[in-house]
Enzyme design. Structure first.
Site: not given
Ligand code: ATP
Ligand code: MG
Length: 1063
Positions: A142-143, A147, A192, A195-196, A424, A426
């Site tokens: 997660s994070g 996404t 996050n 977070s999805s 992800g 968690e």
């Molecule tokens: N490539 C990137 N460039 C800049 N910031 C990023 C990037 N990837 C992620 N982030 C930052 O990290 C945060 C969390 O990323 P994201 O929501 O994609 O996580 P996730 O893997 O989908 O988590 P979850 O499993 O909780 O959904 C985003 O809101 C963004 O601020």
């Molecule tokens: Mg996500």
């Protein structure tokens, strides 16, 4: 000075722009490679771009050090072969611009610095060239950035793929489905801020031209417990806060909401309604706009928001216990709003919230709920309403994304690119059923990753008989089995406990689990643990040793959440709702369905199995996301955390397998099919076994023995560069083949066109010739017939009119009449006239008369009065003299003059003597004496009343017309004439003998003036005249050679008149 590289979008040609050196062009990826090394900036070359190039590839420390060095330079992407490792930078690196997209389009994977877009492009090109469905699996905890990566990939495809011929809006819809789903399905967690809280698998469909034409989303298990409860520091789903922050006053008023999240119990559990990193207000605007793009009408938006608002109102429903400890709703206002927003009956809802319907022996009984049960029922309703609305939303988005061409035959030629972004792994302080499901899902995906990469790779080498040293890796199948195995798996035990009659609780489930699984190496409970670990485990907890680490789950709520019970009367109430969304979410058939619905865990398990099947059917690509720190801070590289992730993501094993293995493998048939054009022996077809064909082909391509291995069914190529070289050669060859095909096709195409044109021309020509021929033939026929008719008519021209000669006769008549027009006489004197055919003789005569009359009439109209007078006089002269006097013909052409003497030539005395009498005509004459015939010059004047003879200034003789009895003149050419005067008048001296040079003119005038036209005598031989009283004179006229006037011996006046030729 940094070298600049300009990539032309196809990626085939690279132009190196160097300030000091001339511009260099290189073709294909050879060109790319030639220039790549120099084109990469020093920064790009930090560490290694591909872990495969790592010197010490077995060392985890070296691995992490490489990650750290690159991370420090904001190089967040590194490859392990085709797998992309991405470290979340937690800051905007400005690396996803349009320019970046262009840079990675059409370029071979390893030839540009690692990037998500390189993966995106490679996948897309594989999809297009091999026409195989692809799936990009994005994993990480997660994070870690899953996404974000999904969004960037979608953006890449939306911006770089060609636009579909129809329905260009699908690109916007694909993009805009994201903010809506995130608003309803994402929330701030401790891990996050976005977070999805649901799993998402999205298919993007491409047509055969590579344009996105549709999409479909599968959603997995929304974490609905979040609707009613959030851990400290976490929030409910974004949409609630967005609506309260961004919604217009009027909207909030309609929904009965206040602009303050603190007023809603469902939003205050985590005690952090406001988060600095989240701007609910601007996110609201984005969501509102996106809803319009994905085909939501204003009414649908209002309905959707009514449901969101109703959840908030539900959270604020309070109960109080009555005397019998039965719950009663105390918040009437909320109930009122709920009734309106959910379109249900107020009383029914009130009853459903405070009672439970039990069916015992076919009878329905209502049993009142106590406070705790009522709160449970309320929360269950809120969760059900929200989660079902979410499912409805996904379906609605799917309808909007559905390819409009789904029915057309081209639909079958679409290929699909799947993007998997699922919650992800968690671990929280307190982990419950949701975390159990989420982590189980990650466990399954890891299993798939292992199967598709590590395990299958090694198994493949074995199967293909390639010498190979197996690589050890942790296979998490044992954990997957622990969770999902039939009868013995945790889910089975949980289901059993849920379905079993009697008093089943979360704790009885735990006991059952301990009893069934007992000594599993990956499961621990308080009872099963040894002394040391027991301390860290509560009695109501169990611990799973996941592939990604240990997680301790509290069993509290497991049964309830798995059962997902919604009391029957609440269901009934919702089924009666008139809200368009609710009536779709709660189907009446549910009420009559006696079968117990699948438990949540089983449903989830089934959907995961389906997902795995979907993913297996596609060509996988991997993005492994790593989270650098727990504090969501940019630039912080938490080594412990990262090492942990590197470990559980199996990256080291991945690397080792990669290093030991071959970069590329393909079935002989496929390889031969793709590259056969590179070798004359295999092109265009290879008759033998594909394996032999490949052997010939690689020999021709000059592969060195260490570069490849021939398996049983596949060829294995060790280094990417070997493949690149082959690909480059193919690219060049393709160009020439394409040119050949193009040329052949163009030749064929134009020849077809030419033949078509030729055929058409011939067709037109023959048609036209036919038409001309027919016209000519018809003309000839007509001519022959006409000629025949004419001849026949001619032969019978004298016969009475009959059909055979009618045409001829008519023709002769018509042509006579038509020709007559051109042959008419030109003037009155022209007497010519064409000879008419017998039948027209009479008509011709009439016409002729008409014509003459017409000419005369015309002539008369055109003559002047003077000329008229002249002619009249001439006519009179003609009447008198024509044929009678010899010199008349000579006078004809000479015009008569009005007078031969002007008034100035006449003596004024004479004029005076004449008084008012005008002189009408005056002419010099010669008078011959009556006696001696002496010639005397005199003037003859004509007045209206008399002829006056004048000698110079004296009137010698006046003969009134009344006294003029006649005029005599000879028939010869002389010009003598005698005016006979009344004898009785004494005043008269007798007849007068005169001679005028213009005798015809003079006599005509005299005759006219005196009205003596009929009194002119033209005598032959001699004229007798009265010479005086009682005495007559004679004038003898004889013809001679010339004019001679003498007195003859006989006393007569002898006149010899010259003979004129005309006589
Ligand atoms: N490539 C990137 N460039 C800049 N910031 C990023 C990037 N990837 C992620 N982030 C930052 O990290 C945060 C969390 O990323 P994201 O929501 O994609 O996580 P996730 O893997 O989908 O988590 P979850 O499993 O909780 O959904 C985003 O809101 C963004 O601020
Ligand atoms: Mg996500």
């Amino acid at each position: 000075m940094a070298l600049q590289v300009e990539l032309i979008p196809t990626g085939e040609i690279i132009r190196v722009v160097h300030p000091h050196r001339p511009c260099k062009l290189a073709l294909g990826s050879d060109g790319v490679r030639v220039t790549m090394e120099s084109a990469l900036t020093a920064r790009d070359r930090v560490g290694v771009q591909d872990f495969v190039l790592l010197e010490n590839f077995t060392s985890e420390a070296a691995f992490i050090e490489n990650l750290r060095r690159r991370f420090r330079e904001n190089l967040i992407y590194t490859y392990i072969g085709p797998v992309l490792v991405s470290v979340n930078p937690y800051r905007d690196l400005q690396i996803y611009s349009r320019q970046h997209m262009e840079r990675y389009r059409g370029v071979s994977f390893y030839e540009v610095p690692p990037h998500l877009f390189a993966v995106a492009d490679t996948v897309y090109r594989a999809l297009r060239t091999e026409r195989r469905d692809q799936a990009v699996m994005i994993s990480g905890e997660s994070g870690a950035g899953k996404t974000e990566a999904t969004k960037r990939l979608l953006q890449f495809y939306a911006e770089t793929c060609p636009a579909p011929e129809r329905g260009g809006a699908v690109r916007d819809r694909l993009l805009q489905s994201n903010p809506v789903l995130e608003a309803f399905g994402n929330a701030k967690t401790l891990r996050n801020d976005n977070s999805s809280r649901f799993g998402k698998y999205m298919d993007v469909q491409f047509d055969f031209k590579g344009a996105p034409v549709g999409g479909h989303i599968l959603s997995y298990l929304l974490e609905k417990s979040r609707v009613v409860h959030q851990n400290h520091g976490e929030r409910n789903f974004h949409i609630f806060y967005q609506l309260l922050e961004g919604g217009e006053e009027e909207l909030l008023r309609r929904l009965g909401l206040e602009r303050n999240p603190q007023s809603y119990l469902y939003l205050v559990k985590g005690q952090c309604a406001k988060v600095s990193s989240i701007n609910d207000k601007s996110d609201w605007k984005v969501v509102r706009k996106a809803l319009t793009v994905i085909d939501f009408t204003e009414d649908e938006v209002e309905d959707l928001l009514s449901i969101v608002a109703s959840v908030l109102h539900l959270g604020n429903i309070h109960f109080a216990a009555d005397e019998e400890s039965n719950a009663q709703v105390t918040t009437e206002n909320q109930l009122k709003y709920l009734t309106r927003l959910l379109s249900v009956e107020g009383s029914t809802l009130r009853e459903a919230l405070t009672h439970r319907k039990i069916i015992a022996k076919g009878e329905e009984l209502l049993s009142p709920l106590n406070l705790e049960q009522a709160a449970y029922a309320r929360d269950a309703l809120a969760k059900a309403v929200y989660s079902r609305t979410f499912t409805w939303l996904v379906e609605k988005i799917n309808r909007s994304l559905a390819s409009k061409d789904a029915e057309s035959p081209s639909w079958r030629s679409t290929t699909v690119l799947g993007l998997l972004d699922i919650y992800g792994f968690e671990v929280f302080q307190h982990n419950s059923f949701e975390q159990f499901c989420i982590n189980y899902c990650n466990e399954k995906l890891q299993q798939l990753f292992i199967e598709l990469t590590l395990k299958s790779e090694q198994e493949e080498y074995e199967a293909e008989g390639i010498a190979w040293e197996p690589v050890q890796y942790f296979n998490n199948k044992i954990i997957c089995d622990l969770v999902e195995e039939k009868f013995k798996g945790i889910i089975s035990i949980l289901d059993e406990e849920c379905l079993r009659p009697g008093e089943a609780t979360d704790l009885t489930f735990l006991e059952k689990l301990e009893d069934t699984v007992k000594h599993h190496p990956h499961l621990l409970t308080h009872k099963l643990a040894d002394q040391r670990t027991r301390k860290s485990l509560g009695r109501g907890e169990f611990r799973l040793l996941h592939y990604a680490g240990e997680v301790t789950y509290s069993v509290t709520g497991f049964l309830d959440k798995n059962n997902d019970l919604l009391f029957r009367n609440l269901k009934e109430t919702m089924c009666s709702s008139e809200s368009p969304i609710m009536s779709q979410c709660f189907d009446r058939s549910e009420l009559s369905d006696k079968k117990r619905p699948e438990t949540v865990a089983t449903q989830f398990k089934m959907s995961l199995l389906q997902l795995v099947e979907i993913l297996k059917s596609k060509e996988p690509a991997y993005v492994r996301c790593i989270k650098p720190n727990d504090a969501k801070q940019p630039g912080r590289f938490d080594e412990v955390l990262i090492r942990h992730q590197v470990k559980y993501l199996g990256l080291m094993e991945n690397l080792r397998v990669r290093r030991a293995g071959f970069a590329y493998r393909r079935k002989y048939e496929v390889f031969l099919q793709r590259y056969k054009s590179l070798c004359p022996e295999t092109w265009p077809t290879w008759a033998g076994r594909p394996q032999d064909g490949v052997a010939v082909l690689v020999r021709h391509l000059g592969y060195k023995p260490e570069e490849y291995k021939m398996g049983r069914t596949k060829i294995f190529i060790r280094f990417p560069k070997t493949l690149f070289a082959t690909e480059d050669a193919l690219e060049v060859r393709r160009q020439s083949l394409a040119t050949k095909i193009q040329a052949a096709w163009r030749g064929f195409h134009w020849r077809q066109k030419f033949l078509r044109v030729k055929r058409s021309a011939i067709c037109i020509q023959s048609w036209w010739r036919g038409t001309l021929g027919r016209r000519k033939a018809a003309k000839r026929k007509w001519a022959a017939q006409t000629i025949r008719r004419l001849i026949r008519g001619f032969i019978l021209r004298h016969a009475p009119r009959c059909p055979e000669n009618a045409f001829f006769l008519d023709h002769v008549r018509t042509s006579f009449l038509l020709n007559l027009r051109r042959q008419l006489p030109r003037n009155v004197l022209d007497t010519s006239w064409p000879t008419p055919p017998p039948a027209l003789r009479e008509a011709s005569e009439l016409l002729r008369e008409l014509c003459v009359k017409n000419m005369v009439w015309k002539y008369c109209r055109s003559i002047s009065p003077e000329w008229k007078q002249q002619l009249q006089q001439k006519a009179v002269a003609s009447e008198i003299f024509k044929g009678k006097k010899d010199n008349y013909p000579q006078s004809v052409p000479r015009l008569f003059i009005s007078t031969r003497l002007g008034t100035d030539e006449i003596s004024p005395k004479v004029l005076q003597a004449l008084g008012s009498e005008p002189i009408q005509y005056a002419v010099p004459v010669v008078k011959y004496d009556r006696k001696g015939y002496k010639p005397r010059s005199r003037q003859l004047l004509l007045t209206p009343n008399a002829v006056v003879i004048v000698e110079d200034a004296k009137v010698k003789q006046r003969i009134d017309y009344a006294n003029l009895t006649g005029i005599s003149v000879s028939s010869l050419s002389d010009s003598l004439f005698v005016l006979h005067v009344q004898r009785e008048d004494n005043k008269q001296k007798g007849d007068v003998v005169l001679q005028s040079d213009h005798v015809i003119e003079t006599l005509t005038k005299v005759a006219l003036s005196a009205d003596r036209v009929n009194n002119i005598n033209i005598n032959q031989g001699s004229i007798t005249f009265a010479g005086g009283p009682g005495r007559d004179g004679v004038i003898d006229f004889t013809p001679g050679s010339e004019l001679l006037i003498t007195k003859a011996k006989n006393g007569h006046l002898a006149v010899v008149a010259p003979r004129l030729n005309s006589r």
